[in-house]
Design an enzyme around this catalytic site. Structure first.
Site, PDB file in Angstrom:
ATOM      1  N   GLY A 194      33.123  39.195  45.775  1.00 27.98           N
ATOM      2  CA  GLY A 194      33.263  37.773  46.051  1.00 27.98           C
ATOM      3  C   GLY A 194      33.301  37.493  47.539  1.00 27.98           C
TER       4      GLY A 194
ATOM      5  N   ARG B 222      33.780  41.685  52.524  1.00 25.83           N
ATOM      6  CA  ARG B 222      33.714  42.952  51.791  1.00 25.83           C
ATOM      7  C   ARG B 222      32.261  43.407  51.672  1.00 25.83           C
ATOM      8  NH1 ARG B 222      36.212  42.393  46.467  1.00 25.83           N
ATOM      9  NH2 ARG B 222      38.162  42.294  47.639  1.00 25.83           N
TER      10      ARG B 222
ATOM     11  N   ARG C 192      25.157  29.967  54.613  1.00 30.86           N
ATOM     12  CA  ARG C 192      26.543  29.607  54.294  1.00 30.86           C
ATOM     13  C   ARG C 192      27.525  30.753  54.537  1.00 30.86           C
ATOM     14  NH1 ARG C 192      27.340  24.961  50.772  1.00 30.86           N
ATOM     15  NH2 ARG C 192      25.363  23.858  50.479  1.00 30.86           N
TER      16      ARG C 192
ATOM     17  N   ARG D  30      29.589  43.788  39.862  1.00 30.23           N
ATOM     18  CA  ARG D  30      30.638  43.086  40.592  1.00 30.23           C
ATOM     19  C   ARG D  30      31.686  44.087  41.051  1.00 30.23           C
ATOM     20  NH1 ARG D  30      34.367  39.490  41.983  1.00 30.23           N
ATOM     21  NH2 ARG D  30      36.316  39.297  40.809  1.00 30.23           N
TER      22      ARG D  30
ATOM     23  N   SER E 137      38.408  42.039  43.060  1.00 32.21           N
ATOM     24  CA  SER E 137      39.847  42.229  42.867  1.00 32.21           C
ATOM     25  C   SER E 137      40.299  41.420  41.667  1.00 32.21           C
ATOM     26  CB  SER E 137      40.618  41.805  44.114  1.00 32.21           C
ATOM     27  OG  SER E 137      40.355  40.449  44.425  1.00 32.21           O
TER      28      SER E 137
ATOM     29  N   ASP F 172      47.039  42.612  42.886  1.00 32.36           N
ATOM     30  CA  ASP F 172      48.408  42.095  42.783  1.00 32.36           C
ATOM     31  C   ASP F 172      48.812  42.106  41.321  1.00 32.36           C
ATOM     32  OD1 ASP F 172      47.927  39.002  41.803  1.00 32.36           O
ATOM     33  OD2 ASP F 172      46.351  39.692  43.159  1.00 32.36           O
TER      34      ASP F 172
ATOM     35  N   ARG G  88      42.404  44.025  50.788  1.00 34.57           N
ATOM     36  CA  ARG G  88      41.418  43.671  49.769  1.00 34.57           C
ATOM     37  C   ARG G  88      40.003  43.760  50.325  1.00 34.57           C
ATOM     38  NH1 ARG G  88      45.428  39.824  48.759  1.00 34.57           N
ATOM     39  NH2 ARG G  88      44.263  38.126  49.761  1.00 34.57           N
TER      40      ARG G  88
END
Length: 237
Positions: free
Chosen positions: A21, A25, A44, A88, A91, A205, A218
């Site tokens: 996402g 990353r 973007r 994908r 997290s 988490d 993350r």
């Protein structure tokens, strides 16, 4: 060939794309794991890169957060750029009774409250989005080879991040392992558009009990998940 959300040229993406996402990353994956990585998309700031891993072309493209955002990027990758596999690497919040912080979850299926899924079918049909079995099976056995512990099961893709109305205890009782915001949309589009889809998630988490990771952790420290996704990527044909 460019789209409203992607400036890449034909052939810029490999057949397999790792999709976090977080754009940072995606950048981290490219800079840390891929050889000869080059940026192919920056529209973007939803960054995309292509390089090689052990000599095999692999791309990474950020999706943003939530099913609507992910659906834009996966749709264009599959229908415009010819991508065949999307994994994908994200997290999730830990929900399952035996799930611990930093556990890796292979999303076998994805429960959801998403209106995107509901509105795809006629009233009364409750579609169950599931992962591609070949990707799932490959990832599971690669994890065994690499000594990476994984848990396989259902994940919950939520439409809203802040939602006090979700009965997490009941989801846990029915076997849901983690909560995130994208997998159901990825699996739905995989079936609709004919690409193979899998979510590999790291627990960042805990929903029940204590424990969390920082935003920097993350972004930069979920290396077992990334390695497993890359090894899966080069193993599938």
């Amino acid at each position: 060939m460019a789209t409203p959300h992607n400036e890449a040229e034909p052939g810029d993406y490999a057949e397999t794309v790792l999709m976090p996402g977080d754009p940072l990353r995606a950048k981290y994956i490219a800079e840390t794991f891929l050889d000869d990585a080059r940026q192919v998309n920056g529209v973007r700031n939803c960054l995309g890169y292509t390089g090689t891993y052990k000599g095999v072309p692999v791309s990474t493209q950020a999706s943003g957060m939530g099913i609507p955002s992910l659906s834009i990027y996966t749709h264009e990758l599959a229908s415009v750029y010819g991508v065949k596999n999307i994994i994908r690497v994200g997290s999730c919040g830990g929900v399952g009774k035996d799930v611990k912080l930093r556990d890796i979850i292979l999303g076998e299926g994805s429960t959801t409250d998403s209106a995107v899924i509901e509105n795809t079918f006629q009233p009364g049909i409750h579609y169950a989005p599931i992962a591609d079995f070949e990707l799932l099976d490959t990832a599971y056995h690669k994890a065994k080879e690499l000594g990476i512990s994984t848990k396989v099961g259902d994940v919950y893709a939520a439409d809203r991040f802040y939602n006090d109305n979700v009965d997490m205890e009941r989801l846990r009782d029915y076997g849901v392992l983690g909560i995130e915001m994208e997998s159901a949309g990825l699996y739905l589009l995989g079936k609709q558009l004919g690409f193979r889809a899998l979510s590999i998630l790291t627990v960042s988490d805990m929903i029940f009990g204590e424990g969390s990771t920082t935003s920097e952790e993350r972004e930069r420290s979920f290396n077992d998940m990334i390695t497993l996704a890359l090894e899966t990527a080069i193993a599938v044909k």
